[in-house]
Scaffold this active site. Structure first.
Site, PDB file in Angstrom:
ATOM      1  N   ARG A  78       0.827  -1.211   0.000  1.00  0.00           N
ATOM      2  CA  ARG A  78       0.000   0.000   0.000  1.00  0.00           C
ATOM      3  C   ARG A  78       0.860   1.258   0.000  1.00  0.00           C
ATOM      4  O   ARG A  78       0.492   2.291  -0.583  1.00  0.00           O
ATOM      5  CB  ARG A  78      -0.900  -0.033   1.243  1.00  0.00           C
ATOM      6  CG  ARG A  78      -1.882   1.107   1.317  1.00  0.00           C
ATOM      7  CD  ARG A  78      -2.866   0.870   2.461  1.00  0.00           C
ATOM      8  NE  ARG A  78      -3.896   1.899   2.528  1.00  0.00           N
ATOM      9  CZ  ARG A  78      -4.185   2.562   3.633  1.00  0.00           C
ATOM     10  NH1 ARG A  78      -3.540   2.326   4.764  1.00  0.00           N
ATOM     11  NH2 ARG A  78      -5.131   3.481   3.625  1.00  0.00           N
ATOM     12  N   HIS A  82       0.468   4.814  -2.091  1.00  0.00           N
ATOM     13  CA  HIS A  82       0.294   6.115  -1.445  1.00  0.00           C
ATOM     14  C   HIS A  82       1.472   7.047  -1.708  1.00  0.00           C
ATOM     15  O   HIS A  82       1.308   8.269  -1.718  1.00  0.00           O
ATOM     16  CB  HIS A  82       0.046   5.935   0.055  1.00  0.00           C
ATOM     17  CG  HIS A  82      -1.348   5.480   0.361  1.00  0.00           C
ATOM     18  ND1 HIS A  82      -1.992   5.748   1.551  1.00  0.00           N
ATOM     19  CD2 HIS A  82      -2.240   4.783  -0.390  1.00  0.00           C
ATOM     20  CE1 HIS A  82      -3.213   5.227   1.519  1.00  0.00           C
ATOM     21  NE2 HIS A  82      -3.386   4.629   0.362  1.00  0.00           N
ATOM     22  N   ASP A  83       2.661   6.487  -1.917  1.00  0.00           N
ATOM     23  CA  ASP A  83       3.790   7.344  -2.294  1.00  0.00           C
ATOM     24  C   ASP A  83       3.591   7.866  -3.717  1.00  0.00           C
ATOM     25  O   ASP A  83       3.661   9.070  -3.971  1.00  0.00           O
ATOM     26  CB  ASP A  83       5.112   6.566  -2.181  1.00  0.00           C
ATOM     27  CG  ASP A  83       6.319   7.452  -2.475  1.00  0.00           C
ATOM     28  OD1 ASP A  83       6.238   8.671  -2.201  1.00  0.00           O
ATOM     29  OD2 ASP A  83       7.345   6.938  -2.968  1.00  0.00           O
ATOM     30  N   SER A  92       8.032  10.787  -0.736  1.00  0.00           N
ATOM     31  CA  SER A  92       7.463  11.919   0.005  1.00  0.00           C
ATOM     32  C   SER A  92       6.632  11.437   1.195  1.00  0.00           C
ATOM     33  O   SER A  92       6.505  12.147   2.191  1.00  0.00           O
ATOM     34  CB  SER A  92       6.610  12.790  -0.918  1.00  0.00           C
ATOM     35  OG  SER A  92       5.678  12.002  -1.636  1.00  0.00           O
ATOM     36  N   ASN A 111      -3.337   8.233   5.480  1.00  0.00           N
ATOM     37  CA  ASN A 111      -2.124   7.536   5.920  1.00  0.00           C
ATOM     38  C   ASN A 111      -2.055   7.316   7.423  1.00  0.00           C
ATOM     39  O   ASN A 111      -1.400   6.383   7.891  1.00  0.00           O
ATOM     40  CB  ASN A 111      -0.883   8.336   5.491  1.00  0.00           C
ATOM     41  CG  ASN A 111      -0.714   8.371   3.983  1.00  0.00           C
ATOM     42  OD1 ASN A 111      -1.020   7.399   3.296  1.00  0.00           O
ATOM     43  ND2 ASN A 111      -0.237   9.495   3.465  1.00  0.00           N
ATOM     44  N   HIS A 212      -6.167  -5.716  -2.335  1.00  0.00           N
ATOM     45  CA  HIS A 212      -7.068  -5.870  -1.184  1.00  0.00           C
ATOM     46  C   HIS A 212      -7.347  -7.343  -0.866  1.00  0.00           C
ATOM     47  O   HIS A 212      -8.308  -7.654  -0.182  1.00  0.00           O
ATOM     48  CB  HIS A 212      -8.363  -5.079  -1.410  1.00  0.00           C
ATOM     49  CG  HIS A 212      -8.148  -3.592  -1.364  1.00  0.00           C
ATOM     50  ND1 HIS A 212      -9.105  -2.673  -1.714  1.00  0.00           N
ATOM     51  CD2 HIS A 212      -7.059  -2.860  -0.997  1.00  0.00           C
ATOM     52  CE1 HIS A 212      -8.628  -1.453  -1.562  1.00  0.00           C
ATOM     53  NE2 HIS A 212      -7.382  -1.540  -1.145  1.00  0.00           N
ATOM     54  N   THR A 213      -6.508  -8.210  -1.343  1.00  0.00           N
ATOM     55  CA  THR A 213      -6.537  -9.621  -0.957  1.00  0.00           C
ATOM     56  C   THR A 213      -5.643  -9.876   0.252  1.00  0.00           C
ATOM     57  O   THR A 213      -5.551 -11.006   0.739  1.00  0.00           O
ATOM     58  CB  THR A 213      -6.076 -10.506  -2.145  1.00  0.00           C
ATOM     59  OG1 THR A 213      -6.093 -11.871  -1.754  1.00  0.00           O
ATOM     60  CG2 THR A 213      -4.662 -10.175  -2.553  1.00  0.00           C
ATOM     61  N   ASP A 259      -9.565  -9.796   3.245  1.00  0.00           N
ATOM     62  CA  ASP A 259      -9.955 -11.021   2.562  1.00  0.00           C
ATOM     63  C   ASP A 259     -10.142 -12.095   3.635  1.00  0.00           C
ATOM     64  O   ASP A 259      -9.173 -12.582   4.200  1.00  0.00           O
ATOM     65  CB  ASP A 259      -8.874 -11.415   1.552  1.00  0.00           C
ATOM     66  CG  ASP A 259      -9.097 -12.803   0.943  1.00  0.00           C
ATOM     67  OD1 ASP A 259     -10.110 -13.449   1.266  1.00  0.00           O
ATOM     68  OD2 ASP A 259      -8.246 -13.232   0.136  1.00  0.00           O
ATOM     69  N   THR A 262      -8.438 -15.979   2.431  1.00  0.00           N
ATOM     70  CA  THR A 262      -6.979 -16.179   2.530  1.00  0.00           C
ATOM     71  C   THR A 262      -6.349 -14.834   2.911  1.00  0.00           C
ATOM     72  O   THR A 262      -5.750 -14.160   2.072  1.00  0.00           O
ATOM     73  CB  THR A 262      -6.379 -16.676   1.191  1.00  0.00           C
ATOM     74  OG1 THR A 262      -6.784 -15.773   0.138  1.00  0.00           O
ATOM     75  CG2 THR A 262      -6.857 -18.073   0.836  1.00  0.00           C
TER      76      THR A 262
HETATM   77  C1  HEM Z   1      -8.760   1.637  -5.980  1.00  0.00           C
HETATM   78  C2  HEM Z   1      -8.722   2.553  -5.040  1.00  0.00           C
HETATM   79  C3  HEM Z   1      -8.361   2.217  -3.627  1.00  0.00           C
HETATM   80  C4  HEM Z   1      -9.054   2.565  -2.526  1.00  0.00           C
HETATM   81  C5  HEM Z   1     -10.314   3.396  -2.480  1.00  0.00           C
HETATM   82  C6  HEM Z   1      -8.366   1.999  -1.389  1.00  0.00           C
HETATM   83  C7  HEM Z   1      -8.746   2.158  -0.067  1.00  0.00           C
HETATM   84  C8  HEM Z   1      -8.186   1.480   1.000  1.00  0.00           C
HETATM   85  C9  HEM Z   1      -8.635   1.603   2.363  1.00  0.00           C
HETATM   86  C10 HEM Z   1      -9.728   2.533   2.860  1.00  0.00           C
HETATM   87  C11 HEM Z   1      -7.900   0.743   3.100  1.00  0.00           C
HETATM   88  C12 HEM Z   1      -8.030   0.468   4.599  1.00  0.00           C
HETATM   89  C13 HEM Z   1      -7.328   1.520   5.417  1.00  0.00           C
HETATM   90  C14 HEM Z   1      -7.695   1.351   6.870  1.00  0.00           C
HETATM   91  O1  HEM Z   1      -8.801   1.739   7.235  1.00  0.00           O
HETATM   92  O2  HEM Z   1      -6.896   0.795   7.648  1.00  0.00           O
HETATM   93  C15 HEM Z   1      -6.995   0.077   2.213  1.00  0.00           C
HETATM   94  C16 HEM Z   1      -6.092  -0.885   2.590  1.00  0.00           C
HETATM   95  C17 HEM Z   1      -5.162  -1.447   1.753  1.00  0.00           C
HETATM   96  N1  HEM Z   1      -4.941  -1.094   0.433  1.00  0.00           N
HETATM   97 FE1  HEM Z   1      -6.136   0.055  -0.706  1.00  0.00          FE
HETATM   98  N2  HEM Z   1      -7.283   1.308  -1.829  1.00  0.00           N
HETATM   99  C18 HEM Z   1      -7.225   1.413  -3.190  1.00  0.00           C
HETATM  100  C19 HEM Z   1      -6.241   0.921  -4.014  1.00  0.00           C
HETATM  101  C20 HEM Z   1      -5.142   0.217  -3.567  1.00  0.00           C
HETATM  102  C21 HEM Z   1      -3.980  -0.062  -4.356  1.00  0.00           C
HETATM  103  C22 HEM Z   1      -3.750   0.420  -5.787  1.00  0.00           C
HETATM  104  C23 HEM Z   1      -3.141  -0.801  -3.576  1.00  0.00           C
HETATM  105  C24 HEM Z   1      -1.785  -1.347  -3.906  1.00  0.00           C
HETATM  106  C25 HEM Z   1      -1.456  -1.846  -5.079  1.00  0.00           C
HETATM  107  C26 HEM Z   1      -3.803  -0.988  -2.305  1.00  0.00           C
HETATM  108  C27 HEM Z   1      -3.322  -1.747  -1.274  1.00  0.00           C
HETATM  109  C28 HEM Z   1      -3.915  -1.845  -0.030  1.00  0.00           C
HETATM  110  C29 HEM Z   1      -3.463  -2.763   0.991  1.00  0.00           C
HETATM  111  C30 HEM Z   1      -2.374  -3.808   0.849  1.00  0.00           C
HETATM  112  C31 HEM Z   1      -4.232  -2.503   2.122  1.00  0.00           C
HETATM  113  C32 HEM Z   1      -4.088  -3.157   3.506  1.00  0.00           C
HETATM  114  C33 HEM Z   1      -3.044  -2.363   4.271  1.00  0.00           C
HETATM  115  C34 HEM Z   1      -2.669  -2.896   5.632  1.00  0.00           C
HETATM  116  O3  HEM Z   1      -3.125  -3.943   6.055  1.00  0.00           O
HETATM  117  O4  HEM Z   1      -1.863  -2.219   6.287  1.00  0.00           O
HETATM  118  N3  HEM Z   1      -4.988  -0.317  -2.320  1.00  0.00           N
HETATM  119  N4  HEM Z   1      -7.188   0.560   0.938  1.00  0.00           N
END
Ligand code: HEM
Ligand SMILES: *[C@@H]1O[C@H](CO)[C@@H](O)[C@H](O)[C@H]1NC(C)=O
Length: 340
Positions: A78, A82-83, A92, A111, A212-213, A259, A262
Site C-alpha cells: 500500500r 500512497h507514495d 514523500s 495515511n 485488497h486480498t 480477505d 486467505t
Molecule cells: C482503488 C482505489 C483504492 C481505494 C479506495 C483503497 C482504499 C483502501 C482503504 C480505505 C484501506 C483500509 C485503510 C484502513 O482503514 O486501515 C486500504 C487498505 C489497503 N490497500 Fe487500498 N485502496 C485502493 C487501491 C489500492 C492499491 C492500488 C493498492 C496497492 C497496489 C492498495 C493496497 C492496499 C493494501 C495492501 C491494504 C491493507 C493495508 C494494511 O493492512 O496495512 N490499495 N485501501
C-alpha cells in the site's frame, strides 16, 4: 557479507537473464523488462554498478519482516500506492514532521494511523547505507520493498523485475494527499478518473485493487456506507463484520481482515470475493458496476495467471508515476525520514 551478497546478485542477474528470455519468447501479456532494459525512464539493475548488493539487502530485510508479520507486507504494498499517487514515486510519504513542515503526507487521514511498514524501510535503508553510503534512494527502496513483499505474500508465485533510478523528493504535504488518494466511498467513474490522472488505465486500476486480498482495514473505512447503510454486501458477511465492528462503545476503531478467505496470501481471491459481494469497500464493489470491469473481475477470478500478469505490469507502471530522475528534481536522502 557484502562480497557474498554481491556475488549472489550477479548469479541472480544471470539466472534472471535466462528466465526473461524464456518468458519473452512465450509472447505472453506481461514481458518482464529484463536486466539493463529501460522502462518509463527507469532501469532494471540500476544499482548493478552503484551498489551491487542493494536489491538483495532490501529483499532480505523485507522477507524477514514480512515472515514475522504479514500485515507489514500489506502495508509496504500500500505504501508504494500512497507514495506514487502524491508527488510521484519519490518517498514523500516517508518524511517526518519538522517545525518548518509540521503536516507532511504521513499525517494525512488516508495515511494516519493506517499506513504501516515505515520501520522496515528504515531498516532496509540502514542496511543499504552500511554497504554503499549515499547510493540508494528511499524512493527505490519503497518500490523494491513493495515488489519483495508481493513475492513473499504470494509465496513467491508473483515475482518481477522492478526498474529503479528514482530520486527522493523534498516536498511532502498532508493537504496534497486528499485530491489524489481515492477514498473507499468512491464509485467506478471516480476511481477510473483518479487512476487516469496518474496515467493508469482501467485495467491497471482493476488489477491493483486486487491488493485488497491482503491486509486489514479499520471499521471506520467501510461501516458508514457499507454496513450502517443499505449496500450490496452479502448479508452473512455483513453480520460477521458487525460482530467485529461494535457500533458504539469504548473499543476505538478495530480492524478486520480484507480477505476473509486467505487473509495473508496475495492471490486472486479478492476477485472471487468481489463476485460474491464479500468485499469491504464501495470502491471494491463498484468494479461490478460496468460490464467491462465486471468482465475483468471474472477473468481475474477465473483464468489462472491472468491477474498475476496484470498485477505485475501494473505495479511496475504505478512505480513509474512522475518519477524524479534529475538532480534538480531530487536527491538521495541520507535518512528516509528527512530531506538532506
Ligand atoms: C482503488 C482505489 C483504492 C481505494 C479506495 C483503497 C482504499 C483502501 C482503504 C480505505 C484501506 C483500509 C485503510 C484502513 O482503514 O486501515 C486500504 C487498505 C489497503 N490497500 Fe487500498 N485502496 C485502493 C487501491 C489500492 C492499491 C492500488 C493498492 C496497492 C497496489 C492498495 C493496497 C492496499 C493494501 C495492501 C491494504 C491493507 C493495508 C494494511 O493492512 O496495512 N490499495 N485501501
Ligand atoms: C452470502 O454468502 C453465503 C456464503 O457464501 C451464501 O451461502 C449466501 O447465499 C450469500 N447470500 C446471498 C444473499 O447471496
Amino acid at each position: 557479507m557484502v562480497t557474498k551478497e554481491a556475488a549472489c546478485v550477479v548469479l541472480l542477474l544471470l539466472a534472471a537473464a535466462t528466465t526473461c528470455q524464456a518468458a519473452g519468447a512465450g509472447g505472453g501479456y506481461y514481458v518482464p523488462p529484463g536486466p539493463g532494459s529501460t522502462t518509463y525512464g527507469l532501469k532494471v539493475g540500476y544499482y548493478r554498478d552503484k551498489c551491487p548488493p542493494a536489491e538483495a539487502i532490501v529483499r532480505r530485510v523485507v522477507r524477514d519482516a514480512v515472515r514475522l508479520d504479514p500485515g507489514v507486507g500489506a502495508g509496504l504494498i500500500r505504501m508504494l500506492f500512497h507514495d506514487c499517487f502524491v508527488e510521484g514515486c519519490d518517498a514523500s510519504v516517508l518524511l517526518d514532521p519538522t517545525p518548518a513542515n509540521p503536516q507532511p503526507e504521513k499525517l494525512a487521514a488516508p495515511n494516519n494511523p493506517s499506513l504501516r511498514g515505515f520501520e522496515v524501510i528504515d531498516a532496509a535503508k540502514a542496511a543499504v547505507e552500511r554497504a554503499c553510503p549515499g547510493a540508494v534512494s528511499c524512493a527505490d527502496i519503497v518500490a523494491f520493498a513493495a515488489r519483495d513483499a508481493s513475492a513473499v505474500l504470494s509465496r513467491r508465485g508473483l515475482d518481477f523485475d522492478m526498474p529503479a533510478g528514482r530520486l527522493d523528493g523534498r516536498v511532502s504535504s498532508a493537504s496534497r494527499t486528499l485530491g489524489f488518494l481515492p477514498p473507499p466511498t468512491f464509485g467506478l467513474s471516480q476511481l477510473v478518473q483518479s487512476f487516469a490522472a496518474k496515467g493508469l488505465g482501467v485495467e491497471d486500476m482493476v488489477a491493483l485493487s486486487g491488493a485488497h486480498t491482503v491486509g486489514r482495514s479499520h471499521c471506520s473505512s467501510f461501516v458508514p456506507d457499507r454496513i450502517a447503510a443499505p449496500s450490496d454486501i452479502n448479508a452473512s458477511f455483513a453480520a460477521s463484520l458487525r460482530g467485529q465492528c461494535p457500533v458504539s462503545g469504548g473499543n476505538g476503531d478495530p480492524t478486520v481482515a480484507q480477505d476473509a478467505v486467505t487473509p495473508d496470501v496475495l492471490d486472486n481471491q479478492y476477485y472471487k470475493n468481489v463476485l460474491a459481494h464479500r468485499v469491504l469497500f464501495t470502491s471494491d464493489a463498484s468494479l461490478l458496476t460496468s460490464p467491462a470491469t465486471a468482465k475483468m473481475v471474472s477473468d481475474n477470478a477465473n483464468i489462472p495467471g491472468w491477474w498475476e500478469n496484470r498485477f505485475k505490469a501494473a505495479m511496475v507502471k504505478m512505480a513509474s508515476v512522475d518519477v524524479k530522475t534529475s538532480n534538480q528534481q531530487g536527491e538521495v536522502r541520507r535518512n528516509c525520514r528527512a530531506v538532506n
